[in-house]
Write an enzyme that holds these catalytic residues in place. Structure first.
Site, short mmCIF file in Angstrom:
data_model
loop_
_atom_site.label_atom_id
_atom_site.label_comp_id
_atom_site.label_asym_id
_atom_site.label_seq_id
_atom_site.Cartn_x
_atom_site.Cartn_y
_atom_site.Cartn_z
N HIS A 233 0.83 -1.21 0.00
CA HIS A 233 0.00 0.00 0.00
C HIS A 233 0.86 1.25 0.00
CE1 HIS A 233 1.04 -0.46 4.24
NE2 HIS A 233 0.73 0.81 4.43
N ASP B 119 0.61 5.02 1.84
CA ASP B 119 -0.10 5.57 3.00
C ASP B 119 -1.11 6.64 2.60
OD1 ASP B 119 1.16 3.97 4.89
OD2 ASP B 119 2.73 5.45 5.32
N HIS C 121 4.74 0.12 0.28
CA HIS C 121 5.51 -0.64 1.26
C HIS C 121 4.65 -1.74 1.87
CE1 HIS C 121 3.73 2.78 3.47
NE2 HIS C 121 3.68 1.99 4.52
N ARG D 47 5.77 6.25 13.90
CA ARG D 47 5.86 6.88 12.58
C ARG D 47 5.40 8.33 12.64
NH1 ARG D 47 1.67 4.80 8.47
NH2 ARG D 47 0.49 6.58 9.30
#
Length: 313
Positions: free
Chosen positions: A139, A141, A289, A304
């Site tokens: 995917h 983000d 990723h 993150r």
């Protein structure tokens, strides 16, 4: 008794075919840089490529300290050229992680994910008796936003003894290698992105319904143009792309299935084995990723920070 031998028919190769739109083998076009870009050395740090196309380890940079304008510019060039940068053993604080990411713009908040020490920090904690979290699907983000993230800075705080790697794929290479007939179908197409498919696996309607007004479905180009390099990149993904505008559902599903599989090609990928304190900084505009879920029952804890991006064109 005389026997008559009849000559055998000329051998004929039996008919065989793979399913339509199946994957193919053979040499692929692997261009790391935009056409006409001149290779230049890096002056302020050392760089160790981790793959032919994508991924480079940076050494000689302390991310706990403010970046000079010159260092920020050279790191940005490395990000554009390698798409994901790795920094070993940094072990920085959440504030330092936010400060580093803020060199690239406004920081993003995400109310759909667990919060860390501040609204800009997302915490991923999985393993042992922890609840399932979002990871092992290719995917990009937050493509369900009007302005999907420019990039993200991820730090691993707790690493399993084996497994828990993350993989990235170069979506410019994925586009470069599409058949011309497919490019002709998608170059001017748009697709709808929605947060529901990516989160309904983990949250019930009571959690998602209140978010629908904040995150309505949005349309993005199926092939976006990178705002800094000018490269064309495939911009659909399994988690959030629901259909291609103007196509009937069966045709859209079949084409999207083919397009999202392009991230699975190993020649376009890099795989990173984490150690505690490591940081990855990736260009979310240019990559997909996949966090590999192969470490149960051990724990994996990461934080993150994401940087708000522009509207894809």
């Amino acid at each position: 008794m005389t026997m008559t031998v009849t000559p055998s028919a000329t051998p004929v190769l039996r008919d065989a075919r793979v399913p339509a739109d199946g994957m193919y083998e053979g040499r692929r076009t692997l261009n790391r840089l935009p056409e006409g870009t001149r290779e230049r050395p890096y002056e302020l740090f050392d760089i160790a490529p981790q793959g032919r196309l994508i991924g480079a380890e940076i050494s000689g940079v302390d991310l706990s300290r403010p970046l000079t304008p010159e260092l920020r510019e050279e790191l940005n060039r490395a990000l554009l050229e390698w798409k994901v940068l790795f920094f070993r053993g940094q072990g920085i604080t959440s504030q330092q992680q936010r400060d580093f990411a803020a060199n690239w713009g406004e920081l993003e908040t995400n109310p759909l994910l667990a919060r860390g020490s501040s609204a800009e920090v997302v915490r991923f904690e999985k393993g042992g008796s922890g609840a399932p979290t979002f990871e092992n699907v290719w995917h990009t983000d937050v493509t369900f936003r009007e302005r999907p993230a420019l990039g993200a800075v991820l730090q691993l705080h707790e690493v399993p003894p084996v497994g828990g790697d993350t993989m990235w794929a170069d979506m410019a290479a994925a586009y470069d290698n599409l058949p011309d007939s497919v490019k002709a179908r998608i170059d001017d197409a748009t697709a709808v992105h929605d947060f529901i498919p990516g989160f309904v696996r983990f949250y019930g309607p009571e959690r998602l319904i209140p978010m629908q007004e904040e995150f309505p479905p949005v349309e993005h180009p199926v092939v976006r143009t990178h705002p800094e390099t000018g490269r064309r990149m495939l911009f659909v993904n399994t988690s959030f792309t629901t259909h291609i505008v103007g196509m009937d559902r069966d045709e859209s599903d079949r084409l999207l299935s083919f397009l999202v599989r392009q991230a699975h090609v190993p020649e376009y990928q890099v795989r990173f084995r984490w150690q505690a304190g490591d940081i990855a900084f990736w260009d979310n505009r240019a990559t997909q990723h996949y966090a590999v879920d192969d470490y149960a029952p051990h724990r994996r804890v990461a934080e993150r920070v994401a940087i708000a991006g522009d509207r894809p064109f």
